[in-house]
Motif scaffolding. Structure first.
Motif, PDB file in Angstrom:
ATOM      1  N   LEU A 179      -2.146 -12.844  10.543  1.00 33.75           N
ATOM      2  CA  LEU A 179      -2.762 -14.019  11.026  1.00 33.75           C
ATOM      3  C   LEU A 179      -2.607 -14.375  12.547  1.00 33.75           C
ATOM      4  O   LEU A 179      -1.328 -14.055  12.763  1.00 33.75           O
ATOM      5  N   GLY A 180      -3.259 -15.222  13.129  1.00 36.42           N
ATOM      6  CA  GLY A 180      -3.034 -15.483  14.386  1.00 36.42           C
ATOM      7  C   GLY A 180      -3.334 -14.603  15.631  1.00 36.42           C
ATOM      8  O   GLY A 180      -4.522 -14.070  15.439  1.00 36.42           O
ATOM      9  N   CYS A 181      -2.630 -14.499  16.709  1.00 39.99           N
ATOM     10  CA  CYS A 181      -2.998 -13.826  17.794  1.00 39.99           C
ATOM     11  C   CYS A 181      -2.801 -12.277  17.954  1.00 39.99           C
ATOM     12  O   CYS A 181      -2.228 -11.840  17.063  1.00 39.99           O
ATOM     13  N   ALA A 182      -2.932 -11.845  18.970  1.00 44.69           N
ATOM     14  CA  ALA A 182      -2.853 -10.268  19.387  1.00 44.69           C
ATOM     15  C   ALA A 182      -1.357  -9.994  19.090  1.00 44.69           C
ATOM     16  O   ALA A 182      -1.016  -8.801  18.848  1.00 44.69           O
ATOM     17  N   LYS A 183      -0.700 -10.902  19.719  1.00 45.76           N
ATOM     18  CA  LYS A 183       0.942 -10.670  19.758  1.00 45.76           C
ATOM     19  C   LYS A 183       1.259 -10.559  18.216  1.00 45.76           C
ATOM     20  O   LYS A 183       2.301  -9.692  17.911  1.00 45.76           O
ATOM     21  N   ASN A 184       0.791 -11.136  17.008  1.00 43.40           N
ATOM     22  CA  ASN A 184       1.228 -11.043  16.001  1.00 43.40           C
ATOM     23  C   ASN A 184       0.709  -9.614  15.465  1.00 43.40           C
ATOM     24  O   ASN A 184       1.615  -8.966  14.835  1.00 43.40           O
ATOM     25  N   GLU A 185      -0.519  -9.308  15.877  1.00 40.80           N
ATOM     26  CA  GLU A 185      -0.796  -7.824  15.436  1.00 40.80           C
ATOM     27  C   GLU A 185       0.163  -6.594  16.297  1.00 40.80           C
ATOM     28  O   GLU A 185       0.450  -5.790  15.317  1.00 40.80           O
ATOM     29  N   VAL A 186       0.828  -6.837  17.271  1.00 39.88           N
ATOM     30  CA  VAL A 186       1.550  -5.999  17.838  1.00 39.88           C
ATOM     31  C   VAL A 186       2.911  -5.957  16.879  1.00 39.88           C
ATOM     32  O   VAL A 186       3.601  -4.916  16.786  1.00 39.88           O
ATOM     33  N   ASP A 187       3.373  -7.299  16.467  1.00 47.98           N
ATOM     34  CA  ASP A 187       4.418  -7.285  15.622  1.00 47.98           C
ATOM     35  C   ASP A 187       4.467  -6.687  14.144  1.00 47.98           C
ATOM     36  O   ASP A 187       5.233  -6.209  13.515  1.00 47.98           O
ATOM     37  N   THR A 188       3.076  -6.755  13.831  1.00 48.05           N
ATOM     38  CA  THR A 188       2.808  -6.114  12.387  1.00 48.05           C
ATOM     39  C   THR A 188       2.848  -4.465  12.550  1.00 48.05           C
ATOM     40  O   THR A 188       3.208  -3.971  11.674  1.00 48.05           O
ATOM     41  N   ASP A 189       2.097  -4.074  13.520  1.00 53.61           N
ATOM     42  CA  ASP A 189       2.323  -2.678  14.020  1.00 53.61           C
ATOM     43  C   ASP A 189       3.581  -2.138  14.147  1.00 53.61           C
ATOM     44  O   ASP A 189       3.860  -1.030  13.493  1.00 53.61           O
ATOM     45  N   ARG A 190       4.527  -3.033  14.660  1.00 50.40           N
ATOM     46  CA  ARG A 190       6.039  -2.589  14.798  1.00 50.40           C
ATOM     47  C   ARG A 190       6.629  -2.461  13.469  1.00 50.40           C
ATOM     48  O   ARG A 190       7.213  -1.339  12.885  1.00 50.40           O
ATOM     49  N   MET A 191       6.206  -3.353  12.453  1.00 47.80           N
ATOM     50  CA  MET A 191       6.690  -3.509  10.995  1.00 47.80           C
ATOM     51  C   MET A 191       6.269  -2.365  10.265  1.00 47.80           C
ATOM     52  O   MET A 191       7.156  -1.703   9.488  1.00 47.80           O
ATOM     53  N   ARG A 192       5.059  -2.007  10.291  1.00 49.24           N
ATOM     54  CA  ARG A 192       4.331  -1.183   9.602  1.00 49.24           C
ATOM     55  C   ARG A 192       5.021   0.413  10.269  1.00 49.24           C
ATOM     56  O   ARG A 192       5.344   1.165   9.393  1.00 49.24           O
ATOM     57  N   SER A 193       5.217   0.373  11.457  1.00 45.89           N
ATOM     58  CA  SER A 193       5.859   1.742  11.784  1.00 45.89           C
ATOM     59  C   SER A 193       7.296   2.103  11.196  1.00 45.89           C
ATOM     60  O   SER A 193       7.535   3.124  10.872  1.00 45.89           O
ATOM     61  N   LEU A 194       7.839   0.804  11.313  1.00 40.07           N
ATOM     62  CA  LEU A 194       9.422   1.100  10.743  1.00 40.07           C
ATOM     63  C   LEU A 194       9.405   1.206   9.230  1.00 40.07           C
ATOM     64  O   LEU A 194       9.974   2.070   8.845  1.00 40.07           O
ATOM     65  N   LEU A 195       8.477   0.658   8.559  1.00 45.74           N
ATOM     66  CA  LEU A 195       8.443   1.006   7.269  1.00 45.74           C
ATOM     67  C   LEU A 195       7.634   2.426   6.771  1.00 45.74           C
ATOM     68  O   LEU A 195       8.396   2.815   5.817  1.00 45.74           O
TER      69      LEU A 195
END
Length: 218
Positions: free
Chosen positions: A13-29
């Protein structure tokens, strides 16, 4: 790791910066042995990456989380919810009592520890590999956002970003360029540099670095 440890549903949810953070968590997991789910009924666990810079954004984040909880409670499999990002950063210790439907809360500046959190919720016992924090971010498609800063120094009356993300802090050029190169090597063809205020990137660097610090030089 041949057999996935579990499947993770990602809601951003929210802005593009959150999309970046989700990408990071997805890559880690993914590197840690989890696969992505695209439907709540197929997920072993769900991550809701929240926004809270406006009151309306906070309401949307909480409503989305509660709707998801209602959707999965009668499902075939259990699907605990992990709330990440701005709402946990803003409300902290108040959330467990207010949202018992959520299994764990992860603040925005703690998201690099997402593997340990997911392992803990799902009961996976292991020692996290030392390489996990160094995992490269991956995205699908030809366009990718890259954060060049976080936080903000402008304490606007309508916005909570300085309280949630802290004072403005620029990311160093070396790490930005390294991420861009990795993304391009992975097939990305357009990079969009983002931040709360991209125009002042680098102004918080030490004096000897400031002369070369400008988004144009990146």
């Amino acid at each position: 790791m041949d057999t996935p440890l579990g499947s993770v549903l990602y809601i951003t949810l929210g802005c593009a910066k959150n999309e970046v953070d989700t990408d990071r968590m997805r890559s880690l997991l993914t590197a840690a042995g989890y696969e992505e789910a695209f439907d709540p009924q197929d997920a072993d666990i769900a991550i809701v990456n929240t926004c809270s810079f406006l009151t309306s954004a906070t309401s949307e984040s909480i409503e989305t989380t509660l709707e998801l909880a209602n959707e999965v409670q009668d499902g075939v499999r259990s699907c605990p919810i992990v709330m990440c990002g701005c709402v946990p950063s803003r409300y902290g210790d108040d959330l467990p009592d207010e949202l018992p439907e959520v299994a764990a809360f992860v603040k925005a500046d703690e998201e690099d520890g997402i593997v340990s959190v997911i392992d803990g919720v799902l009961g996976v016992e292991r020692k996290i590999a030392a390489y996990i924090p160094q995992v490269k971010r991956t995205v699908e498609g030809a366009v990718a956002y890259v954060k060049i800063s976080d936080g903000c120094n402008r304490f606007c009356s309508f916005c909570m970003i300085p309280y949630i993300r802290g004072r403005y802090h620029s990311r160093n050029a070396e790490s930005i360029i390294s991420e861009v190169r990795d993304l391009v090597a992975g097939g990305v063809r357009e990079i969009v540099l983002i931040g709360q205020d991209t125009g002042i990137w680098g102004t918080d660097f030490a004096d000897e670095d400031t002369a070369e610090a400008s988004p144009r030089n990146l």
